[in-house]
Design an enzyme around this catalytic site. Sequence first.
Site, PDB file in Angstrom:
ATOM      1  N   GLU A 345     119.179  18.667  25.197  1.00 52.49           N
ATOM      2  CA  GLU A 345     118.048  18.172  24.415  1.00 52.49           C
ATOM      3  C   GLU A 345     118.117  18.709  22.989  1.00 52.49           C
ATOM      4  O   GLU A 345     117.687  18.045  22.041  1.00 52.49           O
ATOM      5  CB  GLU A 345     116.719  18.565  25.071  1.00 52.49           C
ATOM      6  CG  GLU A 345     115.513  17.837  24.480  1.00 52.49           C
ATOM      7  CD  GLU A 345     114.259  18.014  25.305  1.00 52.49           C
ATOM      8  OE1 GLU A 345     113.897  17.093  26.068  1.00 52.49           O
ATOM      9  OE2 GLU A 345     113.629  19.088  25.205  1.00 52.49           O
ATOM     10  N   HIS A 376     133.034  24.789  47.391  1.00 49.51           N
ATOM     11  CA  HIS A 376     133.161  23.864  48.516  1.00 49.51           C
ATOM     12  C   HIS A 376     132.641  22.476  48.154  1.00 49.51           C
ATOM     13  O   HIS A 376     132.348  21.673  49.047  1.00 49.51           O
ATOM     14  CB  HIS A 376     132.414  24.426  49.723  1.00 49.51           C
ATOM     15  CG  HIS A 376     132.959  25.739  50.185  1.00 49.51           C
ATOM     16  ND1 HIS A 376     133.961  25.841  51.125  1.00 49.51           N
ATOM     17  CD2 HIS A 376     132.669  27.018  49.802  1.00 49.51           C
ATOM     18  CE1 HIS A 376     134.249  27.117  51.318  1.00 49.51           C
ATOM     19  NE2 HIS A 376     133.481  27.853  50.524  1.00 49.51           N
ATOM     20  N   LYS A 505     109.580   6.868  26.984  1.00 44.86           N
ATOM     21  CA  LYS A 505     108.159   7.079  27.275  1.00 44.86           C
ATOM     22  C   LYS A 505     107.320   5.906  26.771  1.00 44.86           C
ATOM     23  O   LYS A 505     106.394   5.457  27.454  1.00 44.86           O
ATOM     24  CB  LYS A 505     107.687   8.392  26.631  1.00 44.86           C
ATOM     25  CG  LYS A 505     108.273   9.641  27.255  1.00 44.86           C
ATOM     26  CD  LYS A 505     107.519  10.887  26.866  1.00 44.86           C
ATOM     27  CE  LYS A 505     107.618  11.190  25.396  1.00 44.86           C
ATOM     28  NZ  LYS A 505     106.992  12.486  25.056  1.00 44.86           N
TER      29      LYS A 505
END
Length: 536
Positions: A345, A376, A505
């Site tokens: 950001e 793993h 947004k």
Amino acid sequence: MSDIWQQLSAHRAATEATPLTDYFAQDADRFARYSASAGEMLLDYSKTALDDTARDLLVQLAESVDLKSRIAAMMSGAKINSTENRAVLHTALRAPKDAVIEVDGENVVPGIQKVLAQMGAFATALREGSYQTKTGTAFTDVVNIGIGGSDLGPVMATLALAPYHDGPACHFVSNVDGAHIHDVLAGLNPETTLVVIASKTFTTIETMTNAETAIQWLKGALGEDVSTHLAAVSTALDKTAAMGIPDARVFGFADWVGGRYSMWGPIGLPIMIAVGPESFGEFLAGAAAMDQHFRDAPLMENLPALLGLIGVWHNNICGYGSRAVLPYDQRLSRLPAYLQQLDMESNGKSVALDGSPLPRASGPVVWGEPGTNGQHAFYQLLHQGTQVIPTEFLIAATGHEPELAHQHNLLKANCLAQSEALMLGRSWDEAREIAIARGFDGVDADRMAGHLSFPGNRPSVTLAYPKLTPFVFGQIVALYEHRVFTEGVIWGINSFDQWGVELGKELATRLLPMVEGADASQKDASTRGLLAKLST
């Protein structure tokens, strides 16, 4: 500065074929010369392809953009967030009490200390049971409702400092997905739960939606007046009052603290409730120590600056557009997610400070998981994949469980083995010998050698520290904050705004009525099709 970039690129082209192992063979003191310390914290960057020439050029690059002056400007209250005309003073939140740091002619430190004392008094009363529930009992749980910087830091910190928890249990809700708050509240008793609503403006849609749900949950058990069970981190006193939260339980902070840099102040309230004001103070002290190191240490010995310059080397000169952060510390399992916001950001920008397009790559993709779990999962790609991904290991000398020291030793062995394996690799001849030892011969041994060989020569750095204490944790987080700043200064971008989050947004606000059935005929075909598929 362009000449330095050209010299770095030319030097990389001339040395790219040099195996990392050759640097160690040619220099018995390479570890000592390519590591640096801040207190008891060590950064080993000897397993990168830096040599003296490359490192000198990178330091020249930092000097050419006047990094030291930019550090001083940030820490003194200059308005370096140019797109929002704001100072950038998260460092002031952990500054000494007698520091003088001015914004618009006013020393901000006394105000910071006043709010910190108010937080401490409230946290202590809550922890000791003198601040009680509506029914006159002690609070057992705290639910923090926030998102982004109001969530990621506190979530990470409360887990990282779990051995120091001696207060109410802390829980976190961030996602607007109703499943999140449902699952968190399902295991709690509303009669003994405090809800902290963290939103500077009290308008963040996800946070306010979850807050309303939590308040209704409280009212279902306690009746209409649930103000005793509410606190807020906000500057919107009119909105907090309208929600029934008295000013005494509202903790505010100034606009010169960005969300992703905010857990050192009121956003850190749940951390303080969990571990207490004393441990929270040690957390701040660790960050302040790293601030001083970043400000004062020469660039060649400066951990955040070095880590930033190594990031620039890997990203811009070597062309590695991703980096993996691999904490060999289970309690740092949320660090990669926190760094995704802090780094991506801050530095996920494509324009320079003057608004012109950047001439080179900026922030890389940052990701990771704790070791040994990642071994793993995705380490296969790190070792044998076609992309080179620089890795950053974090490891403590000792854990918090002395009775499990043998397990911590195994953890350390795995961490060191991975960094060594990434560097060394395994040659085709060595792989063929292993294949033969496993019963293959002739063409089959040749074939298996390709599968069992490792290219090696894959860079990594290791951050080593004595133990994950509040002080050390503060050092680690501040180190990464300042690394991000270093890279942003080199790239010539504003690391303290986030305009890229706005458009989505805005569109979500416009789309909500369409999700609920309003006309969507003006939308693109894909969006219309998805709306139809998702209609209820």
